[in-house]
Design an enzyme around this catalytic site. Structure first.
Site, PDB file in Angstrom:
ATOM      1  N   PHE A   1       0.839  -1.188   0.000  1.00 33.38           N
ATOM      2  CA  PHE A   1       0.000   0.000   0.000  1.00 33.38           C
ATOM      3  C   PHE A   1       0.880   1.245   0.000  1.00 33.38           C
ATOM      4  CE2 PHE A   1      -2.341  -3.338   2.091  1.00 33.38           C
ATOM      5  CZ  PHE A   1      -3.661  -3.181   1.685  1.00 33.38           C
ATOM      6  N   ASP A   2       0.568   2.190  -0.866  1.00 33.76           N
ATOM      7  CA  ASP A   2       1.120   3.527  -0.692  1.00 33.76           C
ATOM      8  C   ASP A   2       0.454   4.125   0.549  1.00 33.76           C
ATOM      9  OD1 ASP A   2       2.406   6.041  -1.375  1.00 33.76           O
ATOM     10  OD2 ASP A   2       0.396   6.706  -1.933  1.00 33.76           O
ATOM     11  N   LYS A   3       1.120   5.052   1.201  1.00 32.08           N
ATOM     12  CA  LYS A   3       0.529   5.635   2.409  1.00 32.08           C
ATOM     13  C   LYS A   3      -0.433   6.770   2.086  1.00 32.08           C
ATOM     14  CE  LYS A   3       2.618   8.749   4.886  1.00 32.08           C
ATOM     15  NZ  LYS A   3       1.576   9.827   4.956  1.00 32.08           N
ATOM     16  N   THR A   4       0.088   7.815   1.471  1.00 30.95           N
ATOM     17  CA  THR A   4      -0.688   9.043   1.297  1.00 30.95           C
ATOM     18  C   THR A   4      -1.792   8.860   0.264  1.00 30.95           C
ATOM     19  OG1 THR A   4       1.288  10.323   1.812  1.00 30.95           O
ATOM     20  CG2 THR A   4      -0.538  11.501   0.788  1.00 30.95           C
TER      21      THR A   4
ATOM     22  N   ILE B   1      -1.282  -1.061  -4.301  1.00 37.68           N
ATOM     23  CA  ILE B   1      -2.386  -0.108  -4.281  1.00 37.68           C
ATOM     24  C   ILE B   1      -1.820   1.283  -4.051  1.00 37.68           C
ATOM     25  CG2 ILE B   1      -4.584   0.515  -3.217  1.00 37.68           C
ATOM     26  CD1 ILE B   1      -4.853  -2.334  -2.238  1.00 37.68           C
TER      27      ILE B   1
END
Length: 677
Positions: free
Chosen positions: A353-356, A555
């Site tokens: 997962f990307d964070k932002t 994602i």
């Protein structure tokens, strides 16, 4: 049936032709049934000789039942493929050659009827896709140069036009709200079940420069339905380039990414069909030479084996399930680009997962304001807002948005001469003083040290995971301001649901510093949080993860995530309704910012794979049964009836995906806790 006749969704230019052809095919199949019945009545009930009326009726059945079959067979043969249609024609011609006109006629009648009914059943799935194209209105009320709005075709709307949308009407173009407030039903495009409140942008010119970063509360999409308020919308995309148009086109062409199972079936059929021809020839020779059957009986047996071995249901088993799965996903706000990602997603072992904007809202908020010793909070805030108001950076927008209410009307000042220092911060001038706003590196490189009390506060706030900006005016530090992007309420729940679904590894990768990554990672419950990554570093991490947990999914929500999504086996884009890049580069697009759709997508993928397996087992079992049955006396009419019946069963089983329900793991967007834009 022919795999090629059913696996491809209609393109925009061929829809009407395809629908017209399907209707004619059904009428031809019905005509074939009528003429076949008439021929049987003439031959059996009336006892007329075969060379008279019975033969005429059976020849008519050959024409009506074989017309579309011949067209498909010629098309596939010219491409070097010998498919089911070809085998059926060979069997029908063979039956005629030995005088079995009735058997050949019933074969073509049942085959054409089965094909027509199959197309009718599959149209349920394709109509779910095509209905998307009808959502956008054909015309719009456009206000130009401040004049009264006039109605114009949507094709004539250009970027920058202002359109007026009346209550309870569909929005004709993508854009942002410049005047008015209303709730907009976006379910047709993003799948969100609750209407989204829309409000005007504070600065139209700034909004035109930063369209891709505008909050959801400002943006609207073609084909969505306005609520009770009147909206004026500034157009940001022509009708051909709207989100709705891109989605429709991408879904229509989704079959281009064939699933692994379909690729295997295609390879299998390349040698299976020639093998059937060889097997039929061997059956003829064995029946004549070993069992001493007359040529006519041996040839009839060979033709029956030919029909029994034809892989009709096998050819349609995977395309039907993929088409239904893609259509069901589209109705839920998920754009799946074909069978490959649809089937692969259910097999993933790890998700990055990307964070932002993915695990967090992507909407930073000011969380801490610490003035330096001897500096008032008002002085810090006024100077900071003056500088940040000149910047288009997302952090600048958050600071201006959150701190402006703390400034009284008499306090504002104006900054000029904005200068960006890449990767460090910005500089501007206020009242002849140079004002610097940036990170610690900006000042370390100038060998400027924070005062001890401010340095202590800096370390304390930094360790809590906040992103800090330091403000300095002239030779004095004014203070620090902490900004943090809050995690989504549903992130922890979604990750828990994925872990329950046997996803082995959940990893967060981020460009933020490691402290921020660790703080968010603990909140949402990932297995590993990795920070301080550039776009190329994210690709490296995906490659490393794939070495031990393949297949993997990635994602993300932004352009900087595109390389990592492309490297993953399945790239999933968040909030793709607002991003052209995300729509074009990902394998699966979540049209809204609803992370809760990911577990549903995994479940739908696994259900699709399960139905494909069921269909393949049924298809192969029916073929094996019919081949055996032909040698114990089953005639060609019964073989065709069972054969076509099995095809319809396979299609009906695939269409069950259209009613696939979302599970309890879906939590949706928590609108109450989403940061205000």
């Amino acid at each position: 049936m022919s795999a090629s006749s059913t696996a491809t969704a209609p393109t925009a230019t061929s829809q009407d032709h395809e629908h017209g052809s399907a209707r004619w095919e059904l009428w031809f199949a019905i005509a074939a049934g009528v003429t076949y019945a008439a021929g049987m009545v003439a031959e059996i009930a009336l006892g007329l000789p075969m060379v008279g009326w019975p033969l005429a009726f059976f020849l008519a059945t050959y024409f009506f039942g074989g017309y579309f079959t011949i067209r498909t067979a010629i098309s596939s043969t010219l491409r070097g493929k010998f498919e089911v249609d070809f085998l059926m024609l060979v069997a029908a011609v063979g039956a005629a050659l030995i005088g079995r006109w009735a058997e050949g006629a019933v074969l073509l009648f049942l085959f054409s009827l089965g094909h027509a009914l199959e197309e009718y059943a599959l149209s349920r799935a394709s109509k779910s896709i095509e209905s998307l194209a009808e959502l956008a209105p054909r015309s719009a009320l456009v206000r130009r140069d401040g004049e009264e709005p006039v109605e114009v075709p949507v094709e004539e709307i250009v970027v920058g036009d202002v359109i007026v949308v009346r209550p309870n009407s569909r929005i004709p173009s993508d854009g942002f709200v410049s005047t008015g407030q209303s709730a907009v039903d976006q379910s047709a495009v993003t799948g969100e079940s609750i209407p989204v409140e829309k409000e005007p942008v504070p600065d139209r010119e700034r909004a035109l420069r930063t369209v891709d970063t505008l909050p959801a509360a400002n943006r609207v999409f073609a084909g969505t339905v306005n609520g009770s308020g009147v909206l004026e919308i500034v157009v940001t995309a022509t009708s051909a380039d709207s989100t709705l148009s891109r989605v429709v086109e991408l879904v229509r062409t989704a079959d281009q990414a064939a699933s692994p199972t379909q690729k295997f079936i295609d390879r299998f059929q390349r040698w299976y069909v020639p093998a059937v021809i060889v097997g039929v020839a061997a059956t003829l020779l064995v029946a004549m030479l070993v069992f001493a059957q007359p040529f006519q009986d041996a040839f009839y047996l060979a033709m029956t084996v030919l029909v029994a071995a034809s892989p009709c249901a096998l050819a349609i088993a995977t395309p039907a399930a993929v088409l239904a799965g893609v259509a069901r996903a589209a109705r839920a706000g998920l754009l799946v680009k074909g069978g490959a990602p649809l089937e692969t997603l259910g097999k993933v072992k790890a998700i990055a997962f990307d964070k932002t904007g993915t695990l967090t809202w992507g909407m930073p908020r000011v969380t801490t304001v610490v003035p330096a010793e001897g500096i008032s909070e008002a002085e810090l805030i006024v100077g900071l807002i003056a500088v940040e108001a000149l910047s288009d950076h997302p952090l600048a927008a958050a600071i201006v948005r959150d701190l402006t209410p703390r400034v009284t009307e008499s306090e504002p000042v104006t900054a000029t001469d904005l200068e960006s220092v890449t990767g460090r911060g910005i500089r501007a001038t206020i009242g002849g003083d140079s004002v610097e706003v940036g990170n610690l590196r900006m000042f370390d490189e100038q060998k400027i040290t924070l005062p001890a009390p401010l340095a202590d506060e800096y370390r304390r706030v930094r360790d809590s995971g906040q992103t800090l900006v330091i403000v300095r005016r002239g030779d004095r530090f004014l203070g620090i301001v902490g900004v943090m992007d809050a995690s989504r309420e549903e992130s922890a729940q979604v990750l828990s649901a994925l872990r329950d679904a046997n996803i082995k590894q959940l990893v967060m990768i981020s460009g933020d510093n490691q402290r921020v990554a660790d703080a968010i990672g603990r909140q949402v419950g990932v297995d590993t949080a990795i920070g301080e990554l550039l776009p190329e570093d994210k690709v490296t991490e995906i490659t490393r993860l794939a070495a031990t947990h393949r297949p993997i999914a990635m994602i993300g929500d932004g352009v900087n995530d595109a390389p990592a999504m492309a490297r993953a086996d399945v790239g999933i884009a968040m909030g793709a309704a607002g991003s052209t890049v995300a729509l074009e580069t990902c394998d699966i697009a979540l049209m809204s910012d609803d992370l809760g759709r990911v577990p549903f997508a995994v479940r739908l993928s696994r259900a699709t794979s399960r139905i494909i397996r069921q269909n393949l087992i049924v298809s192969l079992a029916i073929v094996a049964f019919l081949i055996v049955a032909t040698f114990v006396g089953l005639n060609i009419g019964a073989v065709v009836l069972i054969h076509e019946g099995s095809t319809l069963i396979v299609v009906a089983n695939a269409l069950r995906l259209l009613n696939f329900e979302r599970g309890k793991e879906h939590h949706g967007i928590d609108h109450e806790n989403k940061p205000a834009p």
